[in-house]
Design an enzyme around this catalytic site. Structure first.
Site, PDB file in Angstrom:
ATOM      1  N   LYS A   1       0.809  -1.222   0.000  1.00  0.00           N
ATOM      2  CA  LYS A   1       0.000   0.000   0.000  1.00  0.00           C
ATOM      3  C   LYS A   1       0.849   1.283   0.000  1.00  0.00           C
ATOM      4  O   LYS A   1       0.468   2.276  -0.601  1.00  0.00           O
ATOM      5  CB  LYS A   1      -0.964   0.006   1.192  1.00  0.00           C
ATOM      6  CG  LYS A   1      -2.081  -1.027   1.052  1.00  0.00           C
ATOM      7  CD  LYS A   1      -3.084  -0.908   2.192  1.00  0.00           C
ATOM      8  CE  LYS A   1      -4.096  -2.042   2.105  1.00  0.00           C
ATOM      9  NZ  LYS A   1      -5.153  -1.939   3.118  1.00  0.00           N
TER      10      LYS A   1
ATOM     11  N   ASP B   1     -10.216   2.439   2.390  1.00  0.00           N
ATOM     12  CA  ASP B   1     -10.275   1.657   3.637  1.00  0.00           C
ATOM     13  C   ASP B   1     -11.005   2.400   4.755  1.00  0.00           C
ATOM     14  O   ASP B   1     -11.861   1.829   5.438  1.00  0.00           O
ATOM     15  CB  ASP B   1      -8.857   1.318   4.126  1.00  0.00           C
ATOM     16  CG  ASP B   1      -8.204   0.217   3.309  1.00  0.00           C
ATOM     17  OD1 ASP B   1      -8.935  -0.644   2.774  1.00  0.00           O
ATOM     18  OD2 ASP B   1      -6.970   0.209   3.218  1.00  0.00           O
TER      19      ASP B   1
ATOM     20  N   GLY C   1     -13.818  -7.120  10.995  1.00  0.00           N
ATOM     21  CA  GLY C   1     -13.591  -6.271   9.828  1.00  0.00           C
ATOM     22  C   GLY C   1     -14.067  -6.826   8.497  1.00  0.00           C
ATOM     23  O   GLY C   1     -13.742  -6.257   7.453  1.00  0.00           O
TER      24      GLY C   1
END
Ligand code: ATR
Length: 274
Positions: A66, A103, A240
């Site tokens: 990322k 996110d 999550g």
């Protein structure tokens, strides 16, 4: 040629993103394929170029790339800048490569689903100060939490993050072992402890009576943190998995201009992870 999308990471074999995006495409009638690409460390830029040259229209990025994706793209959305990481990339018609980060928005949307309402006024506690925590800070503040305390085992990392985001709202840093019993009503675990079946060392008396405890990690059985939360009396508890689906929906919309319905896909995944 059918538009190609992918998730790039290492390892990638167990990624649920191909399942999620394939369901989204079926649901919306979008003509695309979505694959998982295992990228050997050191080969990320070359893999991106090759994908773009072979029908790739965009891709998701997961661990450990990322930050590398953040550095590689030619333009970034403001929320990607704030997160310091990119999880959604789009190849632009002019040859540019744009980076976004969905996110944090996925986290907030899923928290709103779990709570059945917005985050306005919540006294929030964020556990951890790594990349996952960093990406959550601006979206939580933006969602209207009344205050945000960042608690980390290594206090200096929490302090650095709090200083970085201070201009966006009421952010404070504390060492994990110095957390005040303050009635937090939203606790988000952004540490990697759950991956090792461990719990950040916090006392049950930090929770308000109607607290929501959320683990950014998901697993087929409740994570160590969620087991702790249940024992501590939290009212709302969630892992999550919903965040994963919500961040994917946001990426899909960015690529295709249409927002898929996340509920049936989350339900199907939940069946699968059990
Ligand atoms: P990521 O990018 O996934 O957030 P990271 O940068 O390695 O990963 O950060 C991991 C986070 O989990 C850190 O905040 C780490 O605390 P330290 O900064 O003190 O290392 C936290 N963490 C991991 N295991 C933990 C544990 N058992 N208890 C408390 N915090 C833990």
């Amino acid at each position: 040629m059918t538009d190609r999308y992918a998730v790039m990471g290492h390892p990638i074999a167990h990624s649920k993103s191909p399942f999620i995006h394939t369901r989204f495409a079926e649901q919306t009638g979008e003509d695309l394929v979505y694959e998982a690409i295992d990228v050997e460390p050191g080969t990320f830029p070359a893999t991106v170029r090759e994908f773009g040259a072979n029908g790739g229209r965009g891709f998701n990025v997961t661990l450990p790339f990322k930050e590398e994706a953040f550095a590689l793209v030619t333009e970034r959305t403001p929320r990607a800048e704030l997160a310091g990481a990119v999880n959604t990339v789009r190849f632009e018609p002019d040859g540019g490569i744009s980076g976004d980060n969905t996110d944090g928005s996925g986290l907030v949307r899923d928290l709103e689903r779990v709570l059945g309402r917005g985050l306005g006024g919540r006294r929030a506690l964020l556990l951890g100060a790594g990349g996952a925590a960093r990406g959550a800070i601006a979206p939580l503040l933006d969602a209207g939490v009344a205050s945000l305390v960042i608690a980390n085992r290594t206090e200096a990392r929490a302090r650095n993050l709090a200083a970085h985001f201070a201009r966006l709202g009421a952010v404070e840093a504390v060492a994990l072992d110095a957390l005040p019993a303050r009635g937090f009503d939203l606790v988000v675990n952004a540490t990697s402890a759950s991956l090792r079946d461990a719990v950040p060392a916090v006392s049950a008396d930090i929770l308000a009576a109607d607290a929501c405890c959320y683990d950014m990690v998901y697993a087929s059985t409740p994570t160590a943190f969620l087991r702790w939360a249940e024992a501590a009396g939290a009212r709302h508890i969630a892992d999550g998995l919903g965040m994963l689906v919500e961040q994917a929906a946001e990426a899909f919309e960015r690529w295709r201009g249409v927002r898929p319905d996340t509920a049936p896909v989350l339900a199907a995944l939940r069946e699968g992870v059990r």
